[in-house]
Design an enzyme around this catalytic site. Structure first.
Site, PDB file in Angstrom:
ATOM      1  N   SER A  27      36.906  47.012  22.006  1.00  0.00           N
ATOM      2  CA  SER A  27      37.545  47.977  21.102  1.00  0.00           C
ATOM      3  C   SER A  27      38.998  47.618  20.799  1.00  0.00           C
ATOM      4  CB  SER A  27      37.446  49.375  21.700  1.00  0.00           C
ATOM      5  OG  SER A  27      38.002  49.372  22.981  1.00  0.00           O
ATOM      6  N   ASN A  47      34.861  40.591  27.434  1.00  0.00           N
ATOM      7  CA  ASN A  47      34.028  41.694  26.943  1.00  0.00           C
ATOM      8  C   ASN A  47      33.040  41.216  25.883  1.00  0.00           C
ATOM      9  OD1 ASN A  47      35.327  44.163  28.226  1.00  0.00           O
ATOM     10  ND2 ASN A  47      37.089  43.115  27.338  1.00  0.00           N
ATOM     11  N   LYS A  64      30.887  41.216  35.133  1.00  0.00           N
ATOM     12  CA  LYS A  64      31.892  40.605  35.995  1.00  0.00           C
ATOM     13  C   LYS A  64      31.250  39.575  36.926  1.00  0.00           C
ATOM     14  CE  LYS A  64      34.711  44.025  34.551  1.00  0.00           C
ATOM     15  NZ  LYS A  64      34.329  44.936  33.463  1.00  0.00           N
ATOM     16  N   ARG A  86      47.899  45.430  25.162  1.00  0.00           N
ATOM     17  CA  ARG A  86      47.894  46.759  25.791  1.00  0.00           C
ATOM     18  C   ARG A  86      48.889  46.757  26.925  1.00  0.00           C
ATOM     19  NH1 ARG A  86      41.975  47.899  27.651  1.00  0.00           N
ATOM     20  NH2 ARG A  86      42.258  45.676  27.969  1.00  0.00           N
ATOM     21  N   LYS A 103      35.423  45.026  41.850  1.00  0.00           N
ATOM     22  CA  LYS A 103      34.841  45.473  40.570  1.00  0.00           C
ATOM     23  C   LYS A 103      33.320  45.569  40.620  1.00  0.00           C
ATOM     24  CE  LYS A 103      38.401  43.246  37.758  1.00  0.00           C
ATOM     25  NZ  LYS A 103      38.662  42.480  36.524  1.00  0.00           N
ATOM     26  N   GLU A 157      39.122  39.730  32.221  1.00  0.00           N
ATOM     27  CA  GLU A 157      37.675  39.867  32.014  1.00  0.00           C
ATOM     28  C   GLU A 157      37.328  39.416  30.610  1.00  0.00           C
ATOM     29  OE1 GLU A 157      35.796  43.518  31.199  1.00  0.00           O
ATOM     30  OE2 GLU A 157      37.528  44.389  30.205  1.00  0.00           O
ATOM     31  N   GLU A 169      31.782  48.722  32.481  1.00  0.00           N
ATOM     32  CA  GLU A 169      32.737  48.534  31.391  1.00  0.00           C
ATOM     33  C   GLU A 169      33.404  49.854  31.055  1.00  0.00           C
ATOM     34  OE1 GLU A 169      33.555  45.707  30.066  1.00  0.00           O
ATOM     35  OE2 GLU A 169      32.096  44.696  31.328  1.00  0.00           O
ATOM     36  N   GLY A 170      34.521  49.745  30.336  1.00  0.00           N
ATOM     37  CA  GLY A 170      35.100  50.950  29.741  1.00  0.00           C
ATOM     38  C   GLY A 170      36.242  51.554  30.528  1.00  0.00           C
ATOM     39  N   ARG A 174      36.002  39.990  23.183  1.00  0.00           N
ATOM     40  CA  ARG A 174      37.446  40.050  23.457  1.00  0.00           C
ATOM     41  C   ARG A 174      37.693  39.539  24.868  1.00  0.00           C
ATOM     42  NH1 ARG A 174      39.378  45.557  23.937  1.00  0.00           N
ATOM     43  NH2 ARG A 174      39.583  45.040  26.135  1.00  0.00           N
TER      44      ARG A 174
HETATM   45  P1  ADP Z   1      36.867  47.161  32.300  1.00  0.00           P
HETATM   46  O1  ADP Z   1      35.709  46.363  31.833  1.00  0.00           O
HETATM   47  O2  ADP Z   1      36.476  48.492  32.823  1.00  0.00           O
HETATM   48  O3  ADP Z   1      37.971  47.216  31.276  1.00  0.00           O
HETATM   49  P2  ADP Z   1      38.639  45.347  33.760  1.00  0.00           P
HETATM   50  O4  ADP Z   1      38.150  44.218  34.565  1.00  0.00           O
HETATM   51  O5  ADP Z   1      39.279  45.005  32.462  1.00  0.00           O
HETATM   52  O6  ADP Z   1      37.440  46.392  33.573  1.00  0.00           O
HETATM   53  O7  ADP Z   1      39.659  46.184  34.641  1.00  0.00           O
HETATM   54  C1  ADP Z   1      40.325  47.317  34.141  1.00  0.00           C
HETATM   55  C2  ADP Z   1      41.837  47.165  34.282  1.00  0.00           C
HETATM   56  O8  ADP Z   1      42.183  46.888  35.630  1.00  0.00           O
HETATM   57  C3  ADP Z   1      42.432  46.021  33.474  1.00  0.00           C
HETATM   58  O9  ADP Z   1      42.698  46.397  32.142  1.00  0.00           O
HETATM   59  C4  ADP Z   1      43.698  45.724  34.268  1.00  0.00           C
HETATM   60  O10 ADP Z   1      44.733  46.638  33.935  1.00  0.00           O
HETATM   61  C5  ADP Z   1      43.275  45.993  35.704  1.00  0.00           C
HETATM   62  N1  ADP Z   1      42.815  44.728  36.322  1.00  0.00           N
HETATM   63  C6  ADP Z   1      41.558  44.275  36.383  1.00  0.00           C
HETATM   64  N2  ADP Z   1      41.492  43.078  37.000  1.00  0.00           N
HETATM   65  C7  ADP Z   1      42.751  42.762  37.330  1.00  0.00           C
HETATM   66  C8  ADP Z   1      43.363  41.639  38.010  1.00  0.00           C
HETATM   67  N3  ADP Z   1      42.643  40.624  38.479  1.00  0.00           N
HETATM   68  N4  ADP Z   1      44.707  41.656  38.172  1.00  0.00           N
HETATM   69  C9  ADP Z   1      45.454  42.701  37.730  1.00  0.00           C
HETATM   70  N5  ADP Z   1      44.944  43.770  37.107  1.00  0.00           N
HETATM   71  C10 ADP Z   1      43.611  43.814  36.902  1.00  0.00           C
HETATM   72 MG    MG Z   2      35.477  45.365  29.949  1.00  0.00          MG
HETATM   73 MG    MG Z   3      39.060  45.660  30.540  1.00  0.00          MG
END
Ligand code: ADP
Ligand code: MG
Ligand code: MG
Length: 517
Positions: free
Chosen positions: A163, A158, A339, A493, A407, A156, A411-412, A134
């Protein structure tokens, strides 16, 4: 509806209308399995000692407006992304290189890499690899050329336990249902013909990926029936999301046994055949004489340190990895989803050097490579390279840090550090661990309003949407062969615009669907 910030959307509702809409959604969600298990804060364990209750998944009352061209852009690059990540996961040298850049401060990544090394030493007995991916994006508004243009930028990618494909399919259907039955009845009625709600095949799409892998696995030489395993977490609250994939498989492949197995029970209920192939055997807990050969292991667990409380848990992951079952994902594919890999892929190369993306996506597809690059935003290493030192400066400055998210390789949800909290966080950890983080520019999508129904309460206000596009891929780790490469629907989402994180399972966000504008 014209423009994203249209004052007329979502329409303002009277109290009676809100109540009616909420009741309609409550019943539709229960009737169709748009549900999660309740968190203990919502229904106390004493009130549900037998664990029979389920509650509505948090959801928006209306589909959120989403720019049509952004939706098309995200769908348009997915099969190239599938190909890219299949190729990255085949490129052991590249993964080793990125792992080496983060392992010093990251025991979890080190343990995963060690498992791969151990299995490699004895020889992998399964070269097929399944990805249910995803790719997540937010809308970026570019005003530099006068009138604003919109593009998606990747949050990101996945590669493990991606999920919400089960619940997002039903969220799209819920909003479709409301658009035909309820929205036209509102005082400020939305004319249904003005709502463009795209179709969503996430459940059939993801299930088809698993089914394809199942059929690619040969008939059992040991005389067993082949099966599929969903490897899950104990006490998973997002269980119906997973069940929907299982129910779909039961319909399209009714003869194929499918079992849910808790990650912590791997060693209890499976064994590895003492053969050169090392088949994974599943022994039915309620009837241990019944043994199946596992063709596909779909991991909805094992993506974070919480699933590995002790060495036995790591041994269990090794046990799965060394078996001949087709893994979704393998350790290498999980590592391709870090990441750090995303940062390396998104970092522009000096013109004199060959493109990193070109290394993975066939040279013939130069235009596709360009399309991928358009989805990247700025991501920086936190190492001691010139770019890393520059990023460290930004991350340590409270003002500059406001534009970034830091970051780790996790994950999660719930693992990132945002904005002004970054400098103090960095100072609280050893400098030798900074390498294991990446610094990413925050994407700030244009404001959208909506109403969120969560635990029976309606929250109204500004929201931020994140679209996720599912892709499925079955490939051979040893050759260049890709047997299956498909788009598999989408997820939207949405979270309140005051919240940094957007995970539905982690309790920050809610389910939504796109109304293309
Ligand atoms: P995870 O793998 O834990 O889901 P993410 O990289 O998706 O990690 O980060 C979690 C959340 O943080 C994302 O769903 C988003 O809401 C916010 N986020 C992450 N990176 C960004 C970004 N570059 N700009 C804005 N929001 C972000
Ligand atoms: Mg993720
Ligand atoms: Mg995410």
């Amino acid at each position: 509806m014209s423009g994203l910030t249209s004052a007329a959307y979502p329409p303002s509702l009277s109290e009676a209308e809100t109540e009616h809409l909420v009741n309609t959604i409550k019943d539709w969600s229960a009737g169709n399995g748009l549900e999660i298990r309740p968190p203990p804060t919502v229904i106390a364990a004493e009130a549900d000692p037998k664990g029979i209750s389920a509650i509505n998944a948090p959801v928006t009352l209306f589909p959120s407006p989403f720019p049509r061209q952004c939706f098309a852009q995200a769908l348009g690059v997915q099969t190239t992304y599938n190909e890219l990540y299949a190729a990255v996961s085949r490129d052991e040298e590249f993964i080793e290189d990125t792992v080496n850049q983060v392992v010093e401060g990251d025991e979890f990544i080190k343990n995963l890499w060690d498992i791969h090394q151990k299995v490699k030493a004895e020889g992998y007995t399964q070269s097929l690899s399944l990805g249910l991916f995803r790719s997540d994006y937010m809308v970026h508004q570019d005003t530099s050329a006068g009138s604003p243009t919109f593009q998606v930028k990747q949050v990101e990618f996945n590669t493990i336990a991606s999920s919400f494909g089960g619940l997002s399919y039903y969220t799209s259907r819920l909003h479709k249902y409301l658009s035909t039955r309820e929205y036209p009845l509102l005082k400020n009625a939305i004319p249904t013909d003005m709502m463009e709600l795209p179709g969503n095949n996430s459940i059939p799409g993801l299930a088809a990926g698993i089914e394809t892998a199942f059929h690619a696995y040969p008939a059992s030489e040991l005389g067993h029936t082949n099966c599929i395993i969903f490897l899950v977490q104990d006490g998973e609250r997002n269980v119906f999301d997973q069940r929907h994939l299982e129910y779909r498989l039961a319909e399209v492949a009714p003869g194929v046994p499918l079992f849910r197995l808790a990650f912590s029970d791997i060693k209890k209920h499976t064994s590895i055949a003492d053969t050169p192939k090392r088949q994974l055997l599943y022994h039915l807990p309620q009837c241990p004489d019944k043994t199946y050969e596992v063709a596909v292991v779909y991991l909805r667990a094992g993506y974070g340190p919480g699933d590995y409380p002790d060495q036995a848990a790591w041994d269990a992951r090794y046990h799965i990895e060394r078996s001949s079952a087709i893994k979704c994902p393998t350790v290498l594919t999980q590592l391709a989803g870090t990441k750090k890999v995303q940062q390396v892929l998104a970092t522009p190369q000096p013109a004199s050097e060959p493109s990193i993306l070109g290394r993975f996506v066939k040279a013939a597809a130069a235009d596709q490579v360009a399309e991928l690059s358009k989805t990247f935003t700025n991501i920086y290493p936190m190492d001691t390279s010139p770019a890393g030192l520059e990023a460290r400066k930004k991350a340590l400055d409270p003002k500059l840090a406001e534009a970034y998210v830091l970051k780790p390789q996790r994950e999660g949800g719930g693992n990132n550090i945002y904005r002004g909290a970054i400098p103090a966080y960095l100072k609280s950890i050893p400098e030798s661990h900074w390498n294991s983080y990446i610094l990413m520019e925050l994407i700030t999508p244009p404001p959208v309003s909506n109403l969120i129904l969560r635990n029976g309460n309606v929250e109204k206000g500004g929201v931020i949407c994140e679209v996720g596009i599912y892709g499925t891929c079955l490939w051979d780790q040893k050759t260049d062969e890709i047997y299956h490469n498909e788009l598999a629907g989408y997820l939207l989402r949405t979270k309140g615009d005051k919240s940094e994180e957007g995970g539905v399972a982690a309790g920050y966000g809610c389910m939504d669907s796109c109304c293309l504008v």
